[in-house]
Design a protein around this motif. Structure first.
Motif, mmCIF file in Angstrom:
data_model
loop_
_atom_site.group_PDB
_atom_site.id
_atom_site.type_symbol
_atom_site.label_atom_id
_atom_site.label_comp_id
_atom_site.label_asym_id
_atom_site.label_seq_id
_atom_site.Cartn_x
_atom_site.Cartn_y
_atom_site.Cartn_z
ATOM 1 N N LEU A 144 0.867 -1.168 0.000
ATOM 2 C CA LEU A 144 0.000 0.000 0.000
ATOM 3 C C LEU A 144 0.908 1.223 0.000
ATOM 4 N N VAL A 145 0.648 2.156 -0.893
ATOM 5 C CA VAL A 145 1.525 3.310 -1.063
ATOM 6 C C VAL A 145 0.705 4.592 -0.954
ATOM 7 N N GLN A 146 1.174 5.519 -0.138
ATOM 8 C CA GLN A 146 0.554 6.836 -0.031
ATOM 9 C C GLN A 146 1.485 7.870 -0.643
ATOM 10 N N VAL A 147 0.931 8.700 -1.500
ATOM 11 C CA VAL A 147 1.713 9.738 -2.180
ATOM 12 C C VAL A 147 0.999 11.071 -1.998
ATOM 13 N N ALA A 148 1.721 12.081 -1.530
ATOM 14 C CA ALA A 148 1.166 13.429 -1.404
ATOM 15 C C ALA A 148 2.050 14.408 -2.157
ATOM 16 N N SER A 206 -7.834 13.614 -5.717
ATOM 17 C CA SER A 206 -7.537 12.366 -5.021
ATOM 18 C C SER A 206 -7.726 11.235 -6.016
ATOM 19 N N ALA A 207 -6.767 10.316 -6.068
ATOM 20 C CA ALA A 207 -6.838 9.237 -7.059
ATOM 21 C C ALA A 207 -6.331 7.936 -6.468
ATOM 22 N N ASP A 215 0.304 -3.681 -6.312
ATOM 23 C CA ASP A 215 0.421 -2.528 -5.421
ATOM 24 C C ASP A 215 -0.793 -1.611 -5.583
ATOM 25 N N VAL A 216 -1.194 -0.973 -4.484
ATOM 26 C CA VAL A 216 -2.300 -0.019 -4.515
ATOM 27 C C VAL A 216 -1.767 1.324 -4.038
ATOM 28 N N VAL A 217 -1.984 2.360 -4.842
ATOM 29 C CA VAL A 217 -1.442 3.689 -4.565
ATOM 30 C C VAL A 217 -2.584 4.655 -4.300
ATOM 31 N N SER A 218 -2.502 5.328 -3.168
ATOM 32 C CA SER A 218 -3.435 6.401 -2.839
ATOM 33 C C SER A 218 -2.711 7.724 -3.083
ATOM 34 N N PHE A 219 -3.176 8.470 -4.065
ATOM 35 C CA PHE A 219 -2.519 9.716 -4.468
ATOM 36 C C PHE A 219 -3.353 10.913 -4.049
ATOM 37 N N ILE A 231 6.312 10.120 -0.187
ATOM 38 C CA ILE A 231 5.930 8.788 -0.666
ATOM 39 C C ILE A 231 6.127 7.845 0.514
ATOM 40 N N SER A 232 5.092 7.099 0.856
ATOM 41 C CA SER A 232 5.151 6.204 2.008
ATOM 42 C C SER A 232 4.759 4.792 1.577
ATOM 43 N N LEU A 233 5.662 3.838 1.824
ATOM 44 C CA LEU A 233 5.449 2.437 1.439
ATOM 45 C C LEU A 233 5.060 1.641 2.684
#
Length: 332
Positions: A144-148, A206-207, A215-219, A231-233
């Motif tokens: 799970l990946v968070q991107v801001a 938000s995407a 992998d699932v990315v929350s942008f 970027i947080s893994l």
């Protein structure tokens, strides 16, 4: 090659100052510079950096291209495709600043003409923090990946039919999206929701994105927010943060501090077990630029570029992501 490698720079803006330092730091020499015809700053730029060859426009430099071993194209994005198209037949290595063009369609027209010696200036790929993040991706299952990307975008209150206010998303946020592609591979946009302002413009996005491996990315395009690019893994028991992008931090497990008289609140503190800092050379120069210039030098010397070096197809793919996420497509 016994003589110094001769590099020309097209563009005399602030980013070119850093390119000159990086090129010389990588053991090459800048022997020529050009800017727009009539530019008042190219002469002063040449004096500041002791560059002998000064050309009023890039076409004049192109005529003397046989005196160069490589070129850096650091012009405004509006003119970059034309300049790159003109220099490609020279056959020598080229470092071109991102995003190359405002539309993925325009970049796609350049790819069939291009040779394998073109590097796109996504310099953050060369950070130690990003290489450590690549190790996190390689060494485990899907994440799970968070991107801001809190881009500084001033959303207009009035009419903007050309939607030029969104150009920083294409020109700067593309850096962060490129890093996610570099870490995880190709990205598919599953959904994108736009925040609309009272004037009907886009105030943020938000995407959700995904990769072939799962992998699932929350942008979050949280434009104008006082926050760092990050970027947080995430995986069970382990988290790797790149925040800001120049620094990596590994967290494993949690420390739980029970309430006490001094602090009656139970505290849950992520346990940091490692930190990745920049290379020493990146503390004195614009980070990633010397390594990127060294990649250009490798191409001049007949060696392949390192895996960090971005290609025109990488540039096309990341601009296409910007288009799909925002729903905006600029003219080719």
């Amino acid at each position: 090659m016994t003589r110094p490698i001769r590099v020309g720079i097209v563009g005399a803006g602030p980013i070119s100052d850093w390119h000159v330092r990086a090129i010389r730091g990588a053991g090459m020499d800048v022997v020529a510079v050009s800017s727009r015809p009539g530019s008042a700053r190219v002469e002063e730029f040449a004096r500041r950096h002791a560059i002998e060859g000064v050309f009023e426009g890039w076409r004049e430099m192109l005529v003397r291209a046989d005196t160069l071993d490589a070129v850096v194209i650091a012009t405004h994005t509006d003119g970059t495709p034309e300049v790159l198209e003109a220099f490609l037949p020279c056959g020598f290595p080229i470092l071109v600043e991102k995003p190359v063009a405002w539309s993925s369609e325009r970049i796609a027209t350049l790819i069939p003409q291009a040779h394998s010696k073109v590097i796109v200036g996504f310099n953050r790929r060369f950070y130690r923090s990003i290489e450590a993040a690549r190790g996190e991706v390689r060494d485990g299952p899907p994440l799970l990946v968070q991107v801001a990307l809190p881009e500084d975008i001033a959303t207009p209150t009035g009419a903007d039919p050309d939607r030029s206010y969104l150009r920083p998303f294409f020109e700067n946020s593309c850096h962060g999206l490129d890093l996610v592609r570099y870490l995880l591979g190709d990205l598919r946009v599953e959904a994108a929701v736009l925040l609309k302002t009272e004037s009907g413009h886009i105030g943020g996005v938000s995407a959700t994105l995904s990769t072939r491996r799962g992998d699932v990315v929350s942008f979050l395009g949280n434009w104008g927010t006082p926050a760092n690019f990050s970027i947080s893994l995430h995986r069970p028991g382990r988290r790797f943060d790149v925040m800001p992008l120049e620094t990596g931090s590994l967290y494993e497990g949690m420390d739980v501090l029970e309430p006490s008289e001094e602090c009656p609140i139970r505290r849950y503190i992520p346990r940091r077990t490692g930190t990745i800092a920049l290379e020493e050379t990146d503390r004195d120069q614009k980070p990633g630029f010397i390594a990127q210039a060294a990649a250009l030098r490798s191409l001049v010397e007949g060696d392949p570029a390192p895996p960090q070096a971005a290609t025109l197809d990488d540039a096309r793919a990341v601009v296409a992501l910007c288009e799909e996420i925002s729903g905006v497509r600029y003219a080719s």
